[in-house]
Design a protein around this motif. Sequence first.
Motif, short mmCIF file in Angstrom:
data_model
loop_
_atom_site.label_atom_id
_atom_site.label_comp_id
_atom_site.label_asym_id
_atom_site.label_seq_id
_atom_site.Cartn_x
_atom_site.Cartn_y
_atom_site.Cartn_z
N GLY A 432 -5.55 -0.83 -1.96
CA GLY A 432 -4.41 -0.01 -2.45
C GLY A 432 -3.52 0.67 -1.74
O GLY A 432 -1.97 0.20 -1.38
N GLU A 433 -3.98 1.77 -1.22
CA GLU A 433 -3.73 2.86 0.30
C GLU A 433 -2.95 1.77 0.91
O GLU A 433 -1.94 2.47 1.71
CB GLU A 433 -4.23 4.03 0.01
N GLN A 434 -3.82 0.86 1.40
CA GLN A 434 -3.62 0.11 2.39
C GLN A 434 -2.79 -0.50 3.12
O GLN A 434 -1.55 -0.52 3.75
CB GLN A 434 -4.58 -0.76 3.05
N VAL A 449 15.72 -7.79 7.03
CA VAL A 449 14.92 -8.81 6.54
C VAL A 449 13.57 -8.06 6.27
O VAL A 449 12.93 -7.80 7.64
CB VAL A 449 15.05 -10.56 7.00
N LEU A 450 13.51 -8.33 5.09
CA LEU A 450 11.17 -7.68 4.67
C LEU A 450 10.44 -8.71 4.58
O LEU A 450 11.05 -9.21 3.88
CB LEU A 450 11.34 -6.53 4.08
N VAL A 451 9.58 -9.01 4.93
CA VAL A 451 9.01 -10.30 4.35
C VAL A 451 7.69 -10.04 3.99
O VAL A 451 6.94 -9.13 4.35
CB VAL A 451 8.66 -11.29 5.72
N LEU A 452 7.59 -9.69 3.17
CA LEU A 452 6.34 -8.69 2.48
C LEU A 452 4.94 -10.00 1.86
O LEU A 452 5.29 -11.27 1.03
CB LEU A 452 6.58 -8.21 1.30
N ASP A 453 3.95 -10.27 1.49
CA ASP A 453 3.03 -10.86 1.43
C ASP A 453 2.18 -10.47 0.95
O ASP A 453 1.60 -9.44 1.23
CB ASP A 453 2.46 -11.53 2.50
N GLU A 454 1.98 -10.21 -0.96
CA GLU A 454 1.67 -9.59 -1.89
C GLU A 454 1.97 -8.39 -1.71
O GLU A 454 1.26 -7.87 -1.36
CB GLU A 454 0.26 -10.08 -1.99
N PRO A 455 3.03 -7.77 -1.74
CA PRO A 455 2.98 -6.19 -1.40
C PRO A 455 2.39 -5.73 -2.18
O PRO A 455 2.53 -4.16 -2.15
CB PRO A 455 4.55 -6.43 -1.09
N THR A 456 2.49 -5.80 -3.54
CA THR A 456 1.74 -4.89 -4.84
C THR A 456 0.64 -5.22 -5.20
O THR A 456 -0.52 -4.75 -6.44
CB THR A 456 2.71 -5.54 -6.17
N PHE A 457 -0.49 -5.74 -4.61
CA PHE A 457 -2.17 -6.51 -4.44
C PHE A 457 -2.91 -4.77 -4.43
O PHE A 457 -2.14 -4.12 -3.53
CB PHE A 457 -2.52 -6.86 -2.99
N GLY A 458 -3.45 -4.30 -5.19
CA GLY A 458 -4.11 -3.17 -5.24
C GLY A 458 -3.19 -2.20 -5.77
O GLY A 458 -4.17 -1.14 -5.98
N ALA A 484 6.26 -13.37 -1.34
CA ALA A 484 5.62 -13.76 -1.35
C ALA A 484 4.46 -13.63 -2.61
O ALA A 484 3.61 -12.56 -1.96
CB ALA A 484 5.01 -14.93 -0.15
N THR A 485 4.07 -13.95 -3.15
CA THR A 485 3.74 -13.41 -4.18
C THR A 485 2.96 -14.28 -5.53
O THR A 485 3.62 -15.18 -6.09
CB THR A 485 4.44 -11.78 -4.90
N HIS A 486 1.60 -13.64 -5.99
CA HIS A 486 0.91 -14.40 -7.62
C HIS A 486 1.81 -12.96 -9.00
O HIS A 486 1.55 -14.22 -9.70
CB HIS A 486 -0.14 -14.53 -7.64
N ASP A 487 2.52 -12.25 -8.43
CA ASP A 487 2.18 -10.90 -9.73
C ASP A 487 3.79 -11.32 -10.17
O ASP A 487 4.78 -11.09 -10.16
CB ASP A 487 2.74 -9.52 -9.08
N LEU A 488 3.33 -11.79 -11.81
CA LEU A 488 4.48 -11.69 -12.24
C LEU A 488 5.35 -11.64 -12.31
O LEU A 488 7.05 -11.83 -12.81
CB LEU A 488 4.17 -13.41 -13.36
N ASP A 489 5.10 -10.53 -13.08
CA ASP A 489 6.03 -8.34 -13.29
C ASP A 489 6.95 -8.17 -12.07
O ASP A 489 8.22 -8.65 -11.83
CB ASP A 489 5.01 -7.09 -13.74
N LEU A 490 6.47 -8.87 -10.70
CA LEU A 490 7.13 -8.37 -9.69
C LEU A 490 7.96 -10.20 -9.14
O LEU A 490 9.41 -9.33 -8.94
CB LEU A 490 6.02 -8.58 -8.15
N VAL A 491 8.13 -10.49 -9.37
CA VAL A 491 8.70 -12.05 -9.80
C VAL A 491 9.83 -11.54 -10.76
O VAL A 491 10.89 -11.98 -10.52
CB VAL A 491 8.40 -13.77 -10.09
N THR A 492 9.54 -11.40 -11.65
CA THR A 492 10.42 -11.05 -12.69
C THR A 492 11.06 -10.22 -12.15
O THR A 492 12.31 -10.20 -12.20
CB THR A 492 9.70 -10.54 -14.54
N ALA A 493 10.78 -8.67 -11.29
CA ALA A 493 11.92 -8.37 -11.05
C ALA A 493 12.59 -8.50 -9.88
O ALA A 493 13.99 -8.34 -9.78
CB ALA A 493 11.28 -6.37 -10.22
#
Length: 503
Positions: A432-434, A449-458, A484-493
């Motif tokens: 998570g820290e990494q 532009v920021l392109v983030l792949d699973e930015p909230t993992f961990g 790009a994410t599976h985090d539904l809370d992040l998608v909502t935000a």
Amino acid sequence: MSEARPPLIEARGWGWRHSTRKAWAVRGLDLRIEPGERVLLLGASGAGKSTLLAGLAGLLDPEESGGDEEGVLLLDGVQARGARQEAVQEGQALTGLLLQDPQAQTVLARCGDDVAFGLENHAVPDIWPRVRKAMEGVGFPYGLEHPTGRLSGGERQRLALAGVLALGPGLLLLDEPTAMLDPEGADLVRSTIATVLELTGAGCILVEHRVQPWLPLIDRVVVLEPGGGVYADGPPGQVFAEQASSLVAAGVWVPGRRPEWGTRVRTGEGVAATPLLTAEKLAARRPGQAEPGVRDVDLTVRSGRALAVTGPNGAGKSTLALALAGLTAPAAGDLTASEELAKGLGPHPHAWKAGQLVSRIGTVFQDPQHQFVAPTVAGELAVGPERVAAQGRSWWQRKPGVRASSIGSEEILQRLRLDHLARANPYTLSGGEQRRLSVATVLATAPGVLVLDEPTFGQDARTWTELTALLLELLGEGRAVVAATHDLDLVTALAEHGEVVAL
């Protein structure tokens, strides 16, 4: 090879400090876990959860790694690393560890060989029926010959789990086993693990931040104090009922408590949503792929707006992210940058030089270790700005009519709770820290532009909230965010300030 029996776990004043680190990852841990117990291990990001799992798997040795150990960590009365060695010699797998980073657990070029690797090390006869059963059990979508280099992060996570389950260990050590999986894949993995535990009686220590779906499988919750011992311990219902407020304050995801991310967000303050990147019939493939992983994509990335890219594992989210970031050339179709973003460069980001790209489009890879180049956290944060300085002012500083970013490097470290790790080696951080450091390095360059792949993992609940708030503040400053994410809370935000593209 029969399934190993579940061991008794005892920690007596156990602690571990990673090499080059001043702070202990875990210290003063006193804990007893009975054979076959199913424990959910919780704690804030960096509390030492992954370290404890590695210790139980017998992978921490002061003589080999240079770390410091105190106290004892025992499996059936035997020191954990000694118990591991004895089990291997006897052709058994006492423990099976699923690492937080599935990339680190992939060792061979073909999927079937990768699952068979542990079985071969234990000299198990009749390997291939076990391999096929394990791959089918986790819903792995490819055959034995499929190249591991062509797997998405979620597919790689399933493959790593298959390798663990094939060994039939007496103790499953699972470090966020569904964090990179789509909802359907996560349900299947949970069902598979539940079946394995029911049929074998194996014990399980599970680390997961999003705990609600796992509660039916769990007997007990243990919460670690960062750098200390046990903060809370007991049945799930009791722990979450009695400690809810303090757990939330500590950053633990508590069932029924949704995150809040809007307290400091200043979006929509007169920032025009102008096009920065435009994809038309875009097809993209990863390096080494013969065929595109995603095709016929039409989308526009706009200033001050978010774009959440969703879809099942293997749908091409990471592949598309690499193309939008200018790191791979289109396989077909076109990706063009507006003059506002290009500022005198050509219209195709993949043709820009690295220094030109980093000041315009910043990228967070799915595996954060792929972008670390400095020996310290502070040094890593300085790399991007130094590249930008070599090119003159950044795209953002040259953009007329919009205020400069109000977020400096020191504030980024503080808000992402990395300031106490400024002198630490990035490779010694928790997963998570990494991830937070990889995001911080991109924020420090102030790209358009920021392109983030699973930015909230961990992330724990507290760091998730801070990271999400930071991204939304950047939208308010006129920058674009693609996630790009599976985090539904992040998608909502993000959807509140942009759109969602489902692959």
